[in-house]
Design an enzyme around this catalytic site. Structure first.
Site, PDB file in Angstrom:
ATOM      1  N   TYR A 166      13.288  -3.816  -5.852  1.00  0.00           N
ATOM      2  CA  TYR A 166      13.675  -3.479  -7.027  1.00  0.00           C
ATOM      3  C   TYR A 166      14.946  -4.286  -7.752  1.00  0.00           C
ATOM      4  CZ  TYR A 166      10.296   0.396  -6.626  1.00  0.00           C
ATOM      5  OH  TYR A 166       9.177   1.167  -6.266  1.00  0.00           O
ATOM      6  N   LYS A 172       3.984  -2.409  -4.412  1.00  0.00           N
ATOM      7  CA  LYS A 172       5.017  -3.366  -4.087  1.00  0.00           C
ATOM      8  C   LYS A 172       5.578  -3.145  -2.570  1.00  0.00           C
ATOM      9  CE  LYS A 172       8.351  -1.223  -2.914  1.00  0.00           C
ATOM     10  NZ  LYS A 172       8.720  -0.093  -2.057  1.00  0.00           N
TER      11      LYS A 172
HETATM   12  P1  NDP Z   1       3.063   6.182   4.467  1.00  0.00           P
HETATM   13  O1  NDP Z   1       3.533   5.762   5.594  1.00  0.00           O
HETATM   14  O2  NDP Z   1       3.476   7.685   3.668  1.00  0.00           O
HETATM   15  O3  NDP Z   1       1.358   6.114   4.021  1.00  0.00           O
HETATM   16  C1  NDP Z   1       0.837   5.061   4.218  1.00  0.00           C
HETATM   17  C2  NDP Z   1      -0.697   5.430   4.557  1.00  0.00           C
HETATM   18  O4  NDP Z   1      -1.236   4.043   4.901  1.00  0.00           O
HETATM   19  C3  NDP Z   1      -1.004   6.098   5.652  1.00  0.00           C
HETATM   20  O5  NDP Z   1      -0.799   7.598   5.201  1.00  0.00           O
HETATM   21  C4  NDP Z   1      -2.294   5.845   6.169  1.00  0.00           C
HETATM   22  O6  NDP Z   1      -3.152   6.759   5.223  1.00  0.00           O
HETATM   23  C5  NDP Z   1      -2.684   4.450   5.728  1.00  0.00           C
HETATM   24  N1  NDP Z   1      -2.574   3.635   6.877  1.00  0.00           N
HETATM   25  C6  NDP Z   1      -3.259   3.001   7.328  1.00  0.00           C
HETATM   26  N2  NDP Z   1      -3.149   2.099   8.444  1.00  0.00           N
HETATM   27  C7  NDP Z   1      -1.883   2.505   8.713  1.00  0.00           C
HETATM   28  C8  NDP Z   1      -0.900   1.998   9.854  1.00  0.00           C
HETATM   29  N3  NDP Z   1      -1.145   1.105  10.810  1.00  0.00           N
HETATM   30  N4  NDP Z   1       0.213   2.867   9.882  1.00  0.00           N
HETATM   31  C9  NDP Z   1       0.467   3.589   8.930  1.00  0.00           C
HETATM   32  N5  NDP Z   1      -0.202   3.944   7.892  1.00  0.00           N
HETATM   33  C10 NDP Z   1      -1.403   3.484   7.944  1.00  0.00           C
HETATM   34  O7  NDP Z   1       3.599   5.088   3.270  1.00  0.00           O
HETATM   35  P2  NDP Z   1       4.153   5.211   1.957  1.00  0.00           P
HETATM   36  O8  NDP Z   1       2.978   5.899   0.923  1.00  0.00           O
HETATM   37  O9  NDP Z   1       5.359   5.674   1.603  1.00  0.00           O
HETATM   38  O10 NDP Z   1       3.765   3.620   1.234  1.00  0.00           O
HETATM   39  C11 NDP Z   1       2.866   3.013   1.057  1.00  0.00           C
HETATM   40  C12 NDP Z   1       3.024   1.667   0.141  1.00  0.00           C
HETATM   41  O11 NDP Z   1       3.322   2.350  -0.931  1.00  0.00           O
HETATM   42  C13 NDP Z   1       3.871   0.642   0.572  1.00  0.00           C
HETATM   43  O12 NDP Z   1       3.513  -0.564   0.314  1.00  0.00           O
HETATM   44  C14 NDP Z   1       5.005   1.048  -0.159  1.00  0.00           C
HETATM   45  O13 NDP Z   1       6.136  -0.178  -0.362  1.00  0.00           O
HETATM   46  C15 NDP Z   1       4.602   1.519  -1.498  1.00  0.00           C
HETATM   47  N6  NDP Z   1       5.646   2.451  -2.133  1.00  0.00           N
HETATM   48  C16 NDP Z   1       5.676   2.406  -3.358  1.00  0.00           C
HETATM   49  C17 NDP Z   1       6.539   3.056  -4.028  1.00  0.00           C
HETATM   50  C18 NDP Z   1       6.991   3.074  -5.670  1.00  0.00           C
HETATM   51  O14 NDP Z   1       7.701   3.877  -6.019  1.00  0.00           O
HETATM   52  N7  NDP Z   1       6.116   2.181  -6.173  1.00  0.00           N
HETATM   53  C19 NDP Z   1       7.266   4.471  -3.516  1.00  0.00           C
HETATM   54  C20 NDP Z   1       7.094   4.616  -1.767  1.00  0.00           C
HETATM   55  C21 NDP Z   1       5.954   3.801  -1.318  1.00  0.00           C
HETATM   56  P3  NDP Z   1      -4.766   7.480   6.081  1.00  0.00           P
HETATM   57  O15 NDP Z   1      -4.212   8.244   6.967  1.00  0.00           O
HETATM   58  O16 NDP Z   1      -5.289   7.992   4.857  1.00  0.00           O
HETATM   59  O17 NDP Z   1      -5.463   6.568   6.485  1.00  0.00           O
END
Ligand code: NDP
Length: 370
Positions: A223, A138
């Protein structure tokens, strides 16, 4: 004397054994028609190894129906750590450039997109074209138009598309849905639901509109929209909304720092919500004709605290990610359709409402949703 709620009575009446039997049955909405489960697990690849992917990986470790089989990452150093930690074979490790070759990999069944919001569409469409089922986090995308393209891509490829709505598998939230939809305290008239936390990292992608699509509304306000819709079992007919306050204009120059909105529903019920990056808030409250019910906290990862006007609610503190993956994995393994309230059709509804909220906040007008 302490009163007990209808639900906690049901649970307490049979003691621990009853609770253990009841919880899985309410966690999985749809019953599997075929009861002959052969123990096969759905092989999941996580795309984007950030904070939430780490939490999902923990959930996958205790999932009965899914296993972590692959990863997609832009960082080879992360790939090395995950490979070691989760025993992932080299052939199941991808980067963003070679991702499409996953179509040839029969050991991956489902792609779980855990990327910044603006990347959800591209990777969902690419995953579907690669012949993989998809769970997309989401918000489903940053525009309703992108959601339409994602739904079409998955339909054309014959792949299922779920959105990461973990609270549809969480017992306290299932209970408020039951209390509202079954009118246990009569018709719900008023909902107040808010979610927010403090953030001050200017490098965080969530503060940059090109990657996030918006501020706390897109990230956590979704949410509150969800809970008002699933507690009432209705779709809002109109919305009014207001931006602010913005306590740090330098930090919040691309996305809102805070936003407040009011959803009006066909029954006459109203939901007031705020989502913010200014302060911590995590609460749901509903007032019905003959009583109230609330959760606080009740939207984050738990443990949750809930009560009704009859007394406290008591449910197990579950691993929400494992429950969600099990609910989805079980159905896909059984070749059954996912229930519509967790699919792309649900995700696009939230995007349409969020677009209307932003439009109302920007113009000062009440926006019709019908
Ligand atoms: P993070 O910033 O922690 O991680 C995102 C990951 O995406 C990065 O670690 C990287 O992985 C990859 N990535 C690729 N391109 C980019 C870029 N340009 N900038 C930043 N990251 C990039 O985010 P979250 O894990 O917190 O959130 C990711 C998704 O999950 C969102 O859509 C958020 O809304 C959702 N979410 C849902 C939750 C829930 O409870 N359902 C809780 C938290 C988040 P790599 O280094 O491996 O390429």
């Amino acid at each position: 004397m302490k009163k007990i709620s209808r639900r906690s009575f049901l649970f307490n009446a049979g003691g621990a054994t009853t609770a253990a039997v009841l919880v899985p049955s309410i966690m999985h909405h749809a019953e599997i028609k075929s009861q002959s489960y052969d123990g096969k697990k759905l092989n999941v690849a996580l795309v984007g190894l950030g904070t939430y992917a780490g939490i999902l990986a923990t959930g996958l470790q205790s999932s009965a129906y899914c296993r972590l089989a692959g990863i997609v990452t832009g960082h080879p150093a992360k790939a090395a750590v995950w490979k070691e930690k989760y025993k992932i074979p080299d052939k199941n490790i991808y980067n963003y450039e070679n991702f499409d070759t996953i179509s040839k990999n029969k050991d991956i069944d489902l792609i779980y997109v855990v990327l910044p919001n603006a990347m959800h569409k591209e990777y969902t469409v690419r995953a579907a074209k690669a012949g993989k089922h998809v769970i997309c986090e989401k918000p489903m995308a940053t525009t309703a138009k992108d959601c339409e393209e994602m739904i079409t891509a998955c339909k054309n490829a014959g792949m299922q598309l779920a959105i990461g709505y973990r609270l549809h598998y969480e017992p306290y939230n299932l209970e408020i849905k039951r209390l509202g939809q079954q009118k246990v305290f009569g018709q719900v008239r008023l909902i107040e639901s808010s979610l927010g936390y403090r953030t001050d990292d200017p490098a965080q992608w969530r503060l940059h509109k090109a990657l996030s699509g918006g501020g706390p509304l897109m990230n956590v306000g979704i949410y509150c929209i969800q809970s008002s819709r699933y507690v009432l079992g209705e779709e809002p007919v109109s919305v009014t909304a207001q931006f602010g306050p913005n306590t740090n204009a330098e930090l919040f120059k691309e996305v809102e720092a805070s936003i407040t909105w009011q959803l009006q529903f066909p029954s006459g019920a109203v939901c007031n919500s705020s989502s913010t990056y200014n302060c911590q808030v995590d609460r749901f409250f509903a007032s019905a004709e003959n009583g109230q019910f609330e959760l606080s906290p009740g939207i984050s990862y738990g443990p949750f605290v809930g009560k009704t006007s009859d007394g406290p609610l008591h449910f197990p503190d579950i691993n929400q990610q494992a429950a969600q993956l099990d609910g989805i994995g079980k159905l896909i393994l059984a070749k059954q359709s996912l229930p519509s309230h967790i699919t792309g059709e649900e995700g696009i509804k939230d995007l349409r409402i969020m677009e209307a909220i932003y439009q109302s906040a920007a113009t000062g007008n009440k926006i019709s949703l019908i």
